[in-house]
Write an enzyme that holds these catalytic residues in place. Structure first.
Site, mmCIF file in Angstrom:
data_model
loop_
_atom_site.group_PDB
_atom_site.id
_atom_site.type_symbol
_atom_site.label_atom_id
_atom_site.label_comp_id
_atom_site.label_asym_id
_atom_site.label_seq_id
_atom_site.Cartn_x
_atom_site.Cartn_y
_atom_site.Cartn_z
ATOM 1 N N TYR A 108 -11.592 -9.923 -24.832
ATOM 2 C CA TYR A 108 -12.662 -8.931 -24.962
ATOM 3 C C TYR A 108 -13.556 -9.060 -23.729
ATOM 4 O O TYR A 108 -13.956 -10.171 -23.363
ATOM 5 C CB TYR A 108 -13.499 -9.198 -26.235
ATOM 6 C CG TYR A 108 -14.726 -8.320 -26.281
ATOM 7 C CD1 TYR A 108 -14.696 -7.113 -26.979
ATOM 8 C CD2 TYR A 108 -15.890 -8.665 -25.593
ATOM 9 C CE1 TYR A 108 -15.806 -6.278 -26.978
ATOM 10 C CE2 TYR A 108 -16.996 -7.837 -25.585
ATOM 11 C CZ TYR A 108 -16.948 -6.648 -26.281
ATOM 12 O OH TYR A 108 -18.035 -5.815 -26.283
ATOM 13 N N GLU A 197 -16.925 -1.407 -22.059
ATOM 14 C CA GLU A 197 -16.176 -2.321 -22.906
ATOM 15 C C GLU A 197 -14.681 -2.197 -22.630
ATOM 16 O O GLU A 197 -14.158 -1.083 -22.578
ATOM 17 C CB GLU A 197 -16.466 -1.982 -24.371
ATOM 18 C CG GLU A 197 -16.253 -3.129 -25.319
ATOM 19 C CD GLU A 197 -16.613 -2.760 -26.747
ATOM 20 O OE1 GLU A 197 -17.425 -3.480 -27.347
ATOM 21 O OE2 GLU A 197 -16.088 -1.755 -27.264
#
Ligand code: ADP
Ligand code: MG
Length: 232
Positions: A108, A197
């Protein structure tokens, strides 16, 4: 303002970030043609809606032939995708057809504003694929953070520090990782983003880091400076 994954990936690509080969399709015929053009034995059909969690909701599917890509696209386009963020569902108007990549590890990577310290923060975790809220709840010790000086931007030593925490080992991977987070940070400032992101950033079996998913949210108050983005 939110944009679609395929739009975010176009912007990523312009900024020199590695993304999978992909083509946008608005109907089954275009999807089949796109899958043929991409030419890999597996392609992924990805619903383009302004929501995360598409994988779990059935909005990301593997196709083993161009015909199957067309069939899946026909089912998706015109239907609504219900995700945990949008229980009433969002209409699917297009799908992104993408080369199917061999995933070895998922990370992530996110950059957003940390209001508590009035600075952007880079957050990285080895628990990729999971939503950051979930990682924060279950394994917060696996999230590594570096606050970014708004004048200096992300510094190479900060990128390197996180690369070591992820236990990337190999020199080439560390160098790829550093380039990616430095570029993401530059993009965050250049575009007046409120969130960038990449979930997941993947390591392929060939030892390449690729941005498999891409999300950019923009600060609405700065959109007047970005006419091209406003058009999206
Ligand atoms: P979302 O976050 O909305 O669920 P993602 O783009 O992150 O959508 O895709 C969900 C999952 O699907 C990924 O974590 C990955 O495991 C798989 N996936 C997505 N794109 C590809 C691809 N091009 N090749 C292989 N697997 C993929
Ligand atoms: Mg994702």
């Amino acid at each position: 303002m939110k944009i679609h994954e395929f739009q975010a990936k176009e912007i990523f690509s312009k900024h020199g970030l590695p993304i999978p080969k992909g083509i946008i399709a608005h109907n089954a015929h275009e999807a089949e043609k796109a899958a043929k053009e991409i030419g890999t034995s597996i392609v992924v059909v990805k619903a383009q809606v302004h929501a995360g969690g598409r994988g779990k909701a059935g909005g990301v599917k593997l196709a083993r032939s161009p015909e199957e890509a067309g069939t899946i696209a026909a089912q998706m386009i015109g239907s609504r995708l219900k995700t945990y963020q949008n229980p009433e569902g969002l209409p699917i108007n297009s799908v992104l057809i993408e080369e199917g990549l061999d995933i070895e590890r998922e990370f992530y990577v996110g950059i957003t504003l940390d209001r508590e310290v009035s600075r952007p923060v880079l957050m990285v975790s080895a628990a990729g694929g999971m939503e950051i809220e979930e990682i924060a709840k279950t394994t917060p010790e696996l999230i590594f953070k570096e606050h970014i000086d708004p004048v200096l931007g992300l510094m190479p030593y900060q990128a390197r520090k996180i690369a070591f925490k992820l236990d990337l080992k190999d020199k080439s991977l560390i160098s790829q990782f550093m380039k990616i987070v430095m570029k993401l940070s530059k993009m965050y400032f250049d575009l007046d983003a409120s969130l960038i992101e990449v979930n997941p950033l993947i390591k392929t079996k060939n030892g390449e880091l690729i941005c498999l998913d891409a999300k950019i949210d923009f600060d609405d108050n700065a959109l007047f400076r970005h006419k091209d983005i406003l058009e999206l």
